[in-house]
Design an enzyme around this catalytic site. Structure first.
Site, PDB file in Angstrom:
ATOM      1  N   GLU A 131       0.600   6.607  -6.422  1.00 10.69           N
ATOM      2  CA  GLU A 131       0.106   6.197  -7.727  1.00 10.69           C
ATOM      3  C   GLU A 131      -0.732   7.337  -8.306  1.00 10.69           C
ATOM      4  O   GLU A 131      -1.576   7.877  -7.595  1.00 10.69           O
ATOM      5  CB  GLU A 131      -0.754   4.931  -7.640  1.00 10.69           C
ATOM      6  CG  GLU A 131      -1.131   4.424  -9.027  1.00 10.69           C
ATOM      7  CD  GLU A 131      -1.941   3.125  -9.022  1.00 10.69           C
ATOM      8  OE1 GLU A 131      -2.261   2.612  -7.937  1.00 10.69           O
ATOM      9  OE2 GLU A 131      -2.246   2.656 -10.113  1.00 10.69           O
ATOM     10  N   GLY A 136     -10.593   5.567  -3.520  1.00  5.47           N
ATOM     11  CA  GLY A 136     -11.128   4.694  -2.486  1.00  5.47           C
ATOM     12  C   GLY A 136     -10.034   4.217  -1.552  1.00  5.47           C
ATOM     13  O   GLY A 136     -10.133   4.353  -0.338  1.00  5.47           O
ATOM     14  N   ALA A 137      -8.973   3.651  -2.139  1.00  2.14           N
ATOM     15  CA  ALA A 137      -7.887   3.109  -1.331  1.00  2.14           C
ATOM     16  C   ALA A 137      -6.694   2.820  -2.224  1.00  2.14           C
ATOM     17  O   ALA A 137      -6.803   2.849  -3.442  1.00  2.14           O
ATOM     18  CB  ALA A 137      -8.330   1.822  -0.642  1.00  2.14           C
ATOM     19  N   HIS A 161      -9.972  -6.065  -2.624  1.00  2.00           N
ATOM     20  CA  HIS A 161      -9.316  -5.566  -3.836  1.00  2.00           C
ATOM     21  C   HIS A 161      -7.870  -5.144  -3.547  1.00  2.00           C
ATOM     22  O   HIS A 161      -6.938  -5.588  -4.220  1.00  2.00           O
ATOM     23  CB  HIS A 161     -10.127  -4.395  -4.400  1.00  2.00           C
ATOM     24  CG  HIS A 161      -9.535  -3.766  -5.614  1.00  2.00           C
ATOM     25  ND1 HIS A 161      -9.930  -4.100  -6.885  1.00  2.00           N
ATOM     26  CD2 HIS A 161      -8.557  -2.828  -5.762  1.00  2.00           C
ATOM     27  CE1 HIS A 161      -9.229  -3.400  -7.759  1.00  2.00           C
ATOM     28  NE2 HIS A 161      -8.390  -2.602  -7.105  1.00  2.00           N
ATOM     29  N   GLU A 162      -7.701  -4.307  -2.545  1.00  2.00           N
ATOM     30  CA  GLU A 162      -6.342  -3.806  -2.260  1.00  2.00           C
ATOM     31  C   GLU A 162      -5.444  -4.948  -1.792  1.00  2.00           C
ATOM     32  O   GLU A 162      -4.273  -5.012  -2.154  1.00  2.00           O
ATOM     33  CB  GLU A 162      -6.381  -2.678  -1.227  1.00  2.00           C
ATOM     34  CG  GLU A 162      -7.300  -1.503  -1.566  1.00  2.00           C
ATOM     35  CD  GLU A 162      -7.095  -0.900  -2.941  1.00  2.00           C
ATOM     36  OE1 GLU A 162      -5.991  -1.015  -3.498  1.00  2.00           O
ATOM     37  OE2 GLU A 162      -8.067  -0.318  -3.487  1.00  2.00           O
TER      38      GLU A 162
HETATM   39 ZN   LIG Z   1      -6.870  -1.404  -7.823  1.00  2.00          ZN
END
Ligand SMILES: [Zn+2]
Length: 850
Positions: free
Chosen positions: A122, A254-255, A290-291
């Protein structure tokens, strides 16, 4: 190679791709400098597309061979992709390319980190792996074979066959290429399992480098909690047999939520009490949630194009904030989110980088992973929920999942489900997605014969992104408090839709004190002329925890402005109010710790600029120091007792209760250090058995100028732990006195452990400098020059991180002519680099251009 002249992409130019991808088979033959990627892709004409041009994105690829239906073809290749004659009928595309993971320092596509292969696709990294229609609306089922001499070989979906030196993976869920992932390395797994609400057993693995096994347990628990919460609150069940998380040291963000194979910056997943602070634990819990939540909001339902990024990010940030509120304290989470929004999103929304939550155009999409898209995007969801109510929100989400599962969607699709469920017309609400800028809401009051009237006027400053902003739908939660401190009107939601609008409350026996924008019900700047006495009254009596905190914050802003601009003494109403709150043991310690915080110095600078003054960073720093010193003296007699109450005897747990106590204890220690010269901090440092206590004591010692021995000891103790050494770098710069900050950062860039190609270490040093407001804005311009030097050095290696850190200059027009000149010179020096990346070129020109 210099990127081609930047081209601007526009939302209104969207066209579907000419072909549908029916399946993708990839084979990787891994080698550090010469990985071969074979692709076999089934295409068929897209009935929804008028344009049948066959274009595949591809960057930095060496094309070995290309075939259509088994016959060699000779595509036309450019630096950005290839085009080729293709049949107007189903066909099979086969290609082989060679790539250089070890030489890939940009950390996009397939790259190497400490001997491990890893991907980040991404937004547009997949085109650095093979030729492909690299756009989110092209979704397909992927089958992957990895050949490589490494013990762990992972990709998306469910595991297939495997053997010595190879493994196959199949992902049954159609996905866009940006969710593709591959990991290969010498890794160890911390394993567990989860049984879903539908009875599916899911294998869970957290893969780390050998030696990090002891830092996995918390992340695993957070994952299981997230899976359960998403079932309970949103009715979302996990959909594969396996869920893998991998920790990697070199990572730009972050991830990343790759389907079934999340890849995490190791700082966002590895944790132990000895090496991580309470804040680290909370952040890790939130990022894992979140992920994971992206599996439905992002993966199963994705974005049609990158302009719709907020569709997945705004919603998922909103969902993870709900999760944290449920796991911990809702008021503390709301206040922390608002502090963060004001620190990061407000400057963006009110400066040269302003853009709508859904931008209309971009040159480099990497530059739009912003606080506006994420955090303001989440605020928009929160407002929508407030306006339609909890029940209608739940119904709309159910409809969204049912209607759009497996699709690539737009903001229009998202709003339509709310319109269909509620019958509301959301045309005006949609301006929150299309207009940049933070709305100002002015409030005036009128009291007559038992009727109290509030009149609101909204305006949004015009910007390059939104030259003629229109009135927005602003939900304003209001409560009224009687003169004796009792609430006379409970929280009521007012809907401001006009430019000017009045609301009346009748049947009151005395003029009330209004508590406006409770819970920060909309991301706006509230302007109201009011008295110090009224703010102090709300600080003592407001029943809404957010607005009670807000009253303290506005009092602090007021006194700091008076001190900076008029040389006033600290305001007694502020001091007395905060002392009372600090002593109030009926209040949550975490909440009291937030009350003890001051507005950030950059926020003060913004407020002063907004009211027509030129902020002086040193004067602001001095005012904050004086205010804290005065507060420390006021609390002198209370400090020992309060600190004793905050001591935790039980074994360390990073939960809300214990971390709240440590948070208030740390705030009190920093006050005490001003009085005892660091004696107590040195004692706490020596006795600390967890990182939270150790680090808060060390920060106090450094701020007091007495950290030398402890810093040396800390380094010796932790030199083998890269994440802890990041903290060591960061705290020295953040806590340095303004006249020493640039020197401290500079000295650290010469330290043998300053691996500037690692984004975490770079941010811990140069990013920390930009967080030291008076230090970064040193009058001689040394802070600007140092940052510019390093951004110039970083840009060719990692354009994404370099571009993002240019935001430190976005507020340049706030300051005096001399500083403006120095910042402009720094920006122009960056812009003049001959081979500047597309990422940084766009950022610098936007910052300079406004
Ligand atoms: Zn996100």
């Amino acid at each position: 190679m210099k990127d081609a002249a930047p081209t601007t992409v526009y939302l209104e130019d969207y066209k579907p791709f000419g072909y549908v991808v029916d399946s993708v088979h990839l084979t990787f033959d891994l080698a550090p400098n010469a990985t071969r990627v074979k692709s076999r892709i089934e295409f068929s004409p897209n009935p929804e597309a008028a344009d049948r041009r066959f274009w595949l994105d591809g960057e930095k690829l060496k094309l070995i061979s290309a075939k259509i239906d088994g016959k060699d073809v000779n595509p036309v290749c450019t630096a950005e992709g290839l085009s080729c004659d293709a049949p107007d009928a189903p066909f099979v595309w086969e290609a082989e390319v060679e790539i250089d993971p070890a030489g890939n320092t940009a950390l996009e596509g397939l790259y190497m980190s400490n001997g491990m292969y890893c991907t980040q696709c991404e937004a547009q990294g997949f085109r650095k792996i093979t030729y492909y229609p690299d756009r989110p609306d092209v979704m397909s089922v992927f089958t992957v074979r990895i050949n490589g001499d490494l013990p762990v070989l992972l990709s998306n979906g469910n595991p297939g066959k495997s053997g010595d030196g190879w493994a196959e993976w199949h992902d049954p869920w159609p996905k866009p290429a940006y969710l593709f992932a591959l990991v290969a390395g010498d890794l160890v797994a911390h394993s567990d399992s989860f049984t879903t609400i539908g009875g599916r057993d899911v294998a869970l693995n957290l893969y780390v480098r050998p030696g990090d096994e002891g830092k996995c347990a918390f992340g695993m628990e957070a994952l299981k909690k997230s899976m359960k919460w998403d079932e309970d609150v949103y009715g979302r069940e996990y959909d594969l047999d396996i869920f893998n998380i991998v920790a990697v040291d070199d990572f730009n963000m972050g991830a990343m939520e790759n389907k079934g194979l999340n890849i995490f910056n190791s700082s966002a997943v590895l944790a132990s009490p000895e090496t991580s602070t309470d804040m680290n634990f909370e952040r890790i819990e939130a990022i894992i949630a979140h992920e994971y939540f992206h599996n439905w909001t992002g993966n199963r339902i994705t974005c049609r194009d990158w302009f719709q990024l907020c569709l997945k990010e705004g919603l998922t940030v909103y969902r993870d904030s709900q999760f944290t509120s449920d796991m911990r304290s809702a008021p503390v989470k709301r206040i922390s989110d608002t502090i963060d929004l004001r620190a990061r999103q407000f400057p963006e929304d009110n400066g040269p980088l302003a853009h709508p939550v859904r931008p209309d155009s971009f040159q480099e999409i990497n530059n739009f992973y912003t606080a506006t898209v994420y955090e303001k995007g989440a605020e928009v969801i929160g407002m929508l929920k407030r306006l339609v109510g909890d029940a209608a929100y739940a119904e709309a989400l159910d409809l969204y999942f049912a209607r759009h599962d497996g699709q690539a969607c737009t903001i229009e699709d998202w709003l339509k489900v709310f319109e269909d469920v509620t019958g509301r017309d959301l045309t005006q609400f949609k301006r929150w997605y299309s207009q940049a800028g933070t709305p100002r809401v002015k409030v005036t009051e009128h009291w007559e014969n038992g009727t109290y009237r509030l009149t609101f006027t909204q305006s949004t400053p015009a910007s390059v992104a939104s030259p003629a902003p229109q009135p927005q739908v602003i939900p304003i939660a209001v409560g009224l408090i009687g003169p004796n401190g009792d609430e006379v009107v409970e929280t009521t939601l007012l809907e401001l839709t006009e430019e000017t609008q009045a609301f009346e409350f009748s049947g009151l026996s005395a003029k009330p004190v209004p508590s406006i924008l409770r819970g920060f019900s909309a991301p706006v700047i509230l302007e109201r002329e009011t008295t110090t006495a009224e703010r102090a009254f709300l600080l003592a009596h407001d029943t809404d925890p957010f607005n009670r905190w807000e009253a303290g914050r506005t009092l602090a802003l007021e006194t700091l402005n008076d001190m900076t601009l008029g040389g006033a003494a600290p305001n007694a109403a502020y001091l007395d109010g905060i002392v009372a709150v600090t002593r109030d043991s009926s209040l949550d310690p975490a909440y009291r710790a937030l009350m003890l915080g001051l507005p950030s110095q950059s926020e003060l600078a913004a407020a002063q600029a907004e009211s027509g003054h030129t902020p002086d960073p040193m004067a602001i720093w001095n005012a904050c120091e004086t205010l804290r010193q005065t507060l420390a003296e006021k609390l002198q007699d209370d400090l020992p007792g309060l600190m004793a109450e905050m001591r935790v005897e039980a074994p360390y747990r990073p939960d809300a209760e214990q971390s709240g106590k440590r948070s208030l204890g740390g705030a009190l220690l920093s006050l005490l250090t001003r009085l005892d010269g660091g004696e107590e901090a040195a004692r706490q440092y020596a006795e600390a058995d967890n990182m939270t206590l150790q680090l808060s004591a060390l920060s106090c010692l450094v701020r007091a100028g007495k950290g030398e021995d402890a810093l040396r000891q800390f380094y010796e103790q932790w030199q083998g732990d890269r994440l802890v050494i990041d903290k060591w770098f960061m705290l020295q710069v953040l806590n340095a006195a303004p006249d020493r900050a640039v020197g401290a950062a500079k000295a650290l860039t010469e330290h043998k452990d300053f691996n500037w190609k690692n984004p975490n270490r770079f941010r811990a040093t140069l990013g920390a400098l930009t967080g030291n407001h008076a230090g970064f804005h040193a009058a001689d311009g040394a802070g600007y020059a140092l940052l510019a030097d390093w951004l110039i050095k970083l840009d060719p290696v990692n354009p994404q991180t370099a571009a993002r850190m240019c935001t430190a200059f976005q507020t340049w027009k706030r300051y005096d002519a001399e500083r403006q000149g120095q910042m402009r010179a720094a920006l122009e020096r960056i812009a003049a680099q001959p081979d500047l990346s597309r990422d940084t070129t766009e950022m610098v020109s936007r910052i300079l251009g406004a």
